[in-house]
Design a protein around this motif. Structure first.
Motif, PDB file in Angstrom:
ATOM      1  N   LEU A 112      56.239  67.970  25.147  1.00 31.64           N
ATOM      2  CA  LEU A 112      57.155  67.047  25.815  1.00 31.64           C
ATOM      3  C   LEU A 112      57.040  67.156  27.332  1.00 31.64           C
ATOM      4  CD1 LEU A 112      59.425  64.989  25.447  1.00 31.64           C
ATOM      5  CD2 LEU A 112      61.044  66.892  25.393  1.00 31.64           C
ATOM      6  N   THR A 113      56.940  68.387  27.829  1.00 28.73           N
ATOM      7  CA  THR A 113      56.817  68.590  29.282  1.00 28.73           C
ATOM      8  C   THR A 113      55.537  67.975  29.825  1.00 28.73           C
ATOM      9  OG1 THR A 113      58.063  70.656  29.103  1.00 28.73           O
ATOM     10  CG2 THR A 113      56.771  70.328  31.090  1.00 28.73           C
ATOM     11  N   THR A 114      54.443  68.207  29.104  1.00 30.44           N
ATOM     12  CA  THR A 114      53.161  67.640  29.546  1.00 30.44           C
ATOM     13  C   THR A 114      53.217  66.118  29.583  1.00 30.44           C
ATOM     14  OG1 THR A 114      51.995  69.530  28.575  1.00 30.44           O
ATOM     15  CG2 THR A 114      50.696  67.563  29.080  1.00 30.44           C
ATOM     16  N   ALA A 115      53.742  65.530  28.506  1.00 26.85           N
ATOM     17  CA  ALA A 115      53.813  64.068  28.446  1.00 26.85           C
ATOM     18  C   ALA A 115      54.695  63.518  29.557  1.00 26.85           C
ATOM     19  CB  ALA A 115      54.345  63.640  27.080  1.00 26.85           C
ATOM     20  N   THR A 116      55.815  64.183  29.834  1.00 27.61           N
ATOM     21  CA  THR A 116      56.750  63.677  30.844  1.00 27.61           C
ATOM     22  C   THR A 116      56.166  63.743  32.251  1.00 27.61           C
ATOM     23  OG1 THR A 116      58.590  64.404  29.461  1.00 27.61           O
ATOM     24  CG2 THR A 116      59.069  63.910  31.756  1.00 27.61           C
ATOM     25  N   PHE A 117      55.657  64.909  32.621  1.00 26.47           N
ATOM     26  CA  PHE A 117      55.151  65.080  33.985  1.00 26.47           C
ATOM     27  C   PHE A 117      53.913  64.231  34.242  1.00 26.47           C
ATOM     28  CE2 PHE A 117      57.938  68.717  34.098  1.00 26.47           C
ATOM     29  CZ  PHE A 117      58.313  68.797  35.425  1.00 26.47           C
ATOM     30  N   VAL A 118      53.013  64.177  33.277  1.00 29.21           N
ATOM     31  CA  VAL A 118      51.805  63.376  33.480  1.00 29.21           C
ATOM     32  C   VAL A 118      52.148  61.893  33.510  1.00 29.21           C
ATOM     33  CG1 VAL A 118      49.552  62.792  32.544  1.00 29.21           C
ATOM     34  CG2 VAL A 118      50.358  65.145  32.443  1.00 29.21           C
ATOM     35  N   ALA A 119      53.135  61.484  32.698  1.00 29.20           N
ATOM     36  CA  ALA A 119      53.544  60.072  32.742  1.00 29.20           C
ATOM     37  C   ALA A 119      54.085  59.710  34.120  1.00 29.20           C
ATOM     38  CB  ALA A 119      54.599  59.811  31.668  1.00 29.20           C
ATOM     39  N   VAL A 120      54.906  60.587  34.689  1.00 31.65           N
ATOM     40  CA  VAL A 120      55.428  60.340  36.050  1.00 31.65           C
ATOM     41  C   VAL A 120      54.289  60.320  37.066  1.00 31.65           C
ATOM     42  CG1 VAL A 120      56.898  61.262  37.891  1.00 31.65           C
ATOM     43  CG2 VAL A 120      57.682  61.304  35.501  1.00 31.65           C
ATOM     44  N   LEU A 121      53.337  61.248  36.893  1.00 32.89           N
ATOM     45  CA  LEU A 121      52.208  61.306  37.823  1.00 32.89           C
ATOM     46  C   LEU A 121      51.370  60.035  37.760  1.00 32.89           C
ATOM     47  CD1 LEU A 121      50.445  62.939  39.822  1.00 32.89           C
ATOM     48  CD2 LEU A 121      49.249  63.877  37.824  1.00 32.89           C
ATOM     49  N   LEU A 122      51.070  59.586  36.552  1.00 33.55           N
ATOM     50  CA  LEU A 122      50.259  58.370  36.400  1.00 33.55           C
ATOM     51  C   LEU A 122      50.994  57.155  36.937  1.00 33.55           C
ATOM     52  CD1 LEU A 122      48.735  58.880  32.823  1.00 33.55           C
ATOM     53  CD2 LEU A 122      47.615  59.224  35.029  1.00 33.55           C
TER      54      LEU A 122
END
Length: 286
Positions: A112-122
């Motif tokens: 969940l953390t990976t998906a959230t942070f990378v989504a914000v980054l992208l």
């Protein structure tokens, strides 16, 4: 719901595919270790539970004798030891389950953390055009999967494997060696009045309770005439009750034979034999 959450996350956030394989490998290793450990702990818990139940029944039946001999403290200590052994197995199983649940939560949190942070980054860098609605749907499903669906599903699958220990214990009884035939063709040749006298002859009788144990009766020879009263005297474990079990063929002779009125009881069906003999046990129950 689990598969739908994963597929939605992959479609909306394709980069999730980068973290799914290592997380899946970690999960499989955790589950394999957990199931192998808790299966044995569950087996130990079942083995430790039986002595407690046996001692409860034993104590209730002999409560008068225990109190008369002042052995209450001894039996209390004995039960406490059996209870402690059972509690150790239960506590170890519970601790392993909590460890596994915590590890699952950690894996879900990483996803969940990976998906959230990378989504914000992208979204910030505009590397991938992700709409807020679809992103919110994917993250909502991932949160639901991480908090409820995935840990519950995995724990239930592991619990099924652990509960199979009970099935294994039941199957052990299915593979117990059967008794001798209940009816034999030779029963029809016996006189209908057999046994009409009750003369018992024991010739070189040897019996053991199961393979690997020492002989309970070794080379016994005796002759009991009809109408006579015979007493068998001996300390506990000397084989007095074993003789009665041999008469009913609850224990089969390893060597030698028992004949009643000249008929070898090993050549008589169990139904015919046990219907023609009676016994009054030392604890008669009406």
């Amino acid at each position: 719901m689990f598969l739908g959450s994963v597929c939605t996350a992959i479609v909306v956030l394709p980069f999730v595919l980068l973290v799914l394989p290592p997380l899946a490998v970690s999960f499989m290793r955790l589950r394999s270790l957990f199931v192998a450990t808790t299966r044995e702990l569950k087996r130990l818990e079942g083995l430790a539970r039986s002595p407690m139940y046996a001692m409860l029944a034993e104590t209730m039946l002999g409560i008068d004798t225990i109190r008369a001999h002042g052995s209450t403290d001894f039996f209390s200590r004995k039960f406490s030891l059996a209870h402690d052994q059972h509690t150790r197995a239960v506590w170890a199983f519970t601790a392993a389950s909590r460890w596994f649940a915590t590890s699952l939560d950690l894996l879900s949190f990483l996803l969940l953390t990976t998906a959230t942070f990378v989504a914000v980054l992208l979204h910030t860098q505009e590397w991938l055009d992700v709409k807020a609605a679809t992103l919110g749907l994917a993250l909502t499903l991932l949160i639901q999967m991480a908090n409820t669906n995935f840990p519950w599903m995995v724990r239930q699958s592991a619990e099924v494997s652990n509960q199979m220990v009970s099935v294994e214990r039941m199957l052990e009884f299915c593979h117990v060696e059967s008794e001798a035939p209940l009816d034999l063709d030779s029963d029809k040749q016996l006189p209908t009045s057999w046994p009409n006298q009750g003369t018992i002859q024991v010739q070189d009788l040897s019996v053991r309770y199961r393979p690997g144990l020492p002989l309970s009766l070794a080379g016994i020879n005796l002759n009991i005439e009809n109408g006579s009263k015979v007493g068998i005297v001996g300390r506990t474990g000397s084989g007095k009750s074993t003789m009665v079990q041999c008469l009913f063929r609850l224990l089969e002779a390893e060597a030698g034979a028992i004949t009643i009125d000249g008929v070898d009881i090993s050549r008589v069906g169990l139904h015919r034999l046990r219907k023609r003999i009676s016994v009054i046990p030392q604890v008669p129950t009406l």
